[in-house]
Design a protein around this motif. Structure first.
Motif, short mmCIF file in Angstrom:
data_model
loop_
_atom_site.label_atom_id
_atom_site.label_comp_id
_atom_site.label_asym_id
_atom_site.label_seq_id
_atom_site.Cartn_x
_atom_site.Cartn_y
_atom_site.Cartn_z
N VAL A 1 -9.39 2.53 -2.75
CA VAL A 1 -8.44 1.43 -2.60
C VAL A 1 -7.24 1.97 -1.82
CG1 VAL A 1 -6.99 -0.28 -3.74
CG2 VAL A 1 -9.16 0.39 -4.77
N ASN A 2 -7.07 1.48 -0.58
CA ASN A 2 -5.96 1.90 0.26
C ASN A 2 -4.91 0.79 0.31
OD1 ASN A 2 -6.72 4.54 1.17
ND2 ASN A 2 -8.30 3.56 2.41
N PHE A 3 -3.72 1.10 -0.15
CA PHE A 3 -2.62 0.13 -0.08
C PHE A 3 -1.83 0.38 1.19
CE2 PHE A 3 -3.64 0.57 -4.57
CZ PHE A 3 -3.66 -0.76 -5.00
N ASN A 4 -1.42 -0.70 1.87
CA ASN A 4 -0.61 -0.55 3.08
C ASN A 4 0.84 -0.25 2.69
OD1 ASN A 4 0.72 -3.04 2.50
ND2 ASN A 4 -0.93 -4.17 3.55
N ASN A 5 1.66 -0.01 3.69
CA ASN A 5 3.05 0.40 3.43
C ASN A 5 3.84 -0.67 2.66
OD1 ASN A 5 2.72 2.87 4.65
ND2 ASN A 5 3.37 2.14 6.67
N SER A 6 3.58 -1.92 2.98
CA SER A 6 4.27 -3.01 2.28
C SER A 6 3.88 -3.04 0.80
CB SER A 6 3.93 -4.35 2.94
OG SER A 6 4.51 -5.43 2.22
N GLU A 7 2.58 -2.85 0.53
CA GLU A 7 2.10 -2.84 -0.85
C GLU A 7 2.61 -1.61 -1.60
OE1 GLU A 7 -2.17 -5.18 -0.32
OE2 GLU A 7 -2.00 -3.05 0.23
N LYS A 8 2.66 -0.48 -0.91
CA LYS A 8 3.19 0.73 -1.54
C LYS A 8 4.65 0.53 -1.95
CE LYS A 8 0.38 4.33 0.65
NZ LYS A 8 0.41 5.52 1.54
N LYS A 9 5.40 -0.14 -1.10
CA LYS A 9 6.80 -0.40 -1.42
C LYS A 9 6.93 -1.29 -2.65
CE LYS A 9 11.16 -1.89 0.67
NZ LYS A 9 11.83 -2.38 1.89
N LYS A 10 6.06 -2.31 -2.75
CA LYS A 10 6.08 -3.19 -3.92
C LYS A 10 5.72 -2.42 -5.19
CE LYS A 10 4.97 -7.48 -1.45
NZ LYS A 10 3.96 -8.55 -1.26
N ILE A 11 4.74 -1.54 -5.08
CA ILE A 11 4.33 -0.73 -6.24
C ILE A 11 5.47 0.19 -6.66
CG2 ILE A 11 2.77 1.11 -6.98
CD1 ILE A 11 0.62 -0.23 -5.19
N ALA A 12 6.15 0.78 -5.67
CA ALA A 12 7.31 1.64 -5.97
C ALA A 12 8.42 0.85 -6.64
CB ALA A 12 7.82 2.29 -4.68
N ASN A 13 8.65 -0.37 -6.18
CA ASN A 13 9.67 -1.23 -6.78
C ASN A 13 9.30 -1.60 -8.22
OD1 ASN A 13 11.25 -1.25 -4.48
ND2 ASN A 13 10.36 -3.14 -3.67
#
Length: 284
Positions: free
Chosen positions: A33-45
């Motif tokens: 499962v590869n998350f894009n940069n936008s999704e990574k930012k949401k996960i970090a938030n």
């Protein structure tokens, strides 16, 4: 990093049957499962929001750490992370002989809530590490089997006795593993508590509490095996109290594909002859 997929209903099987089933698993699907940069930012938030709430609640609430963690995770479901995992799971073909591993591109991250509490995010796992240490206190002479000569020394040679007098501390360490993909279930907890007595040259220890347990819920089978707890004595100036064991987890995907995973967990509390206490743990 590889994590197990914990979803859907399970077959009604016992731990012995789970172990036997490992012999029948011949094929393995590794899902990425590869998350894009936008999704990574949401996960970090999402992670930062969870940590912020946990920090605030631990300062202002009298509730237990377990209650605070559970309620916070239920409120903040890490929607982006879990949605990505769920969507990938839907691509799995039914095959009773397959086990499934899930790999994501999200880095594991640990947050210090305070000096005695930390929270680690590891894909769908949330790992909570808690440590407690009491204040130092003098050994009660009335219960320490002091003989007459020691008592006299204490009366007339206070400074000499103080240098070798015994002191006591209590400490405990626990590690709990939660899974946000299955109702924020706390999968397993390992706990060790110990009392350390020391005099600057030697230290002794006795366990005051120890366990490794799971919270059972419908649809999830967790069995704890190979549990062991003891006090290790590497030297006269070092004592290590520990609890260890392995959690065997059984699940199915779409009603098939029994997936087995074994997680080894160990927690330690250690003291030297000066009463310096440390904690450590192993999860693999």
């Amino acid at each position: 990093m590889f994590v197990s997929v914990f979803l859907n209903k399970t077959s009604n099987v016992q731990a012995s049957e789970l172990k036997e089933n490992t012999l029948r698993v011949q094929n393995n699907d590794d899902l990425k499962v590869n998350f894009n940069n936008s999704e990574k930012k949401k996960i970090a938030n999402d992670r930062e929001k969870i940590i912020s709430e946990i920090k605030e609640k631990t300062k202002t609430s009298n509730e237990s750490v377990n209650t605070i963690i559970t309620e916070t995770l239920k409120k903040n479901t890490q929607e982006t992370l879990n949605k990505g995992i769920q969507e990938e799971i839907q691509t799995i073909n039914n095959d009773v002989h397959k086990s499934v591993e899930l790999e994501t591109n999200i880095e594991s991250e640990t947050f210090e809530i305070n000096k005695n509490l930390s929270v680690t995010f590891d894909d769908n796992f949330v790992i909570v590490d808690e440590f407690k240490e009491s204040e130092e206190r003098e050994v009660d002479e009335n219960t320490d089997d002091l003989n007459l000569f020691t008592f006299v020394d204490n009366l007339f040679f206070d400074k000499a006795y103080a240098a070798t007098s015994k002191k006591i501390k209590n400490a405990s360490h626990s590690r709990s593993i939660y899974d946000t993909a299955i109702k924020n279930l706390k999968l397993v907890t390992a706990y060790i508590g110990a009392e350390f007595t020391y005099d600057g040259k030697k230290v002794t220890a006795r366990r005051t509490g120890n366990y490794m347990k799971t919270d059972h819920v419908a649809g999830i089978l967790i069995d704890i095996v190979d549990k062991k707890s003891a006090v290790q004595k590497p030297s006269s100036s070092r004592r290590i109290a520990y609890q260890e064991g392995s959690a065997i987890l059984g699940f199915t995907i779409k009603g098939n594909g029994l997936k087995l995973q074994e997680k080894y967990l160990r927690v330690n509390v250690e003291s030297n002859a000066k009463g310096t206490i440390t904690k450590s743990s192993i999860l693999r």
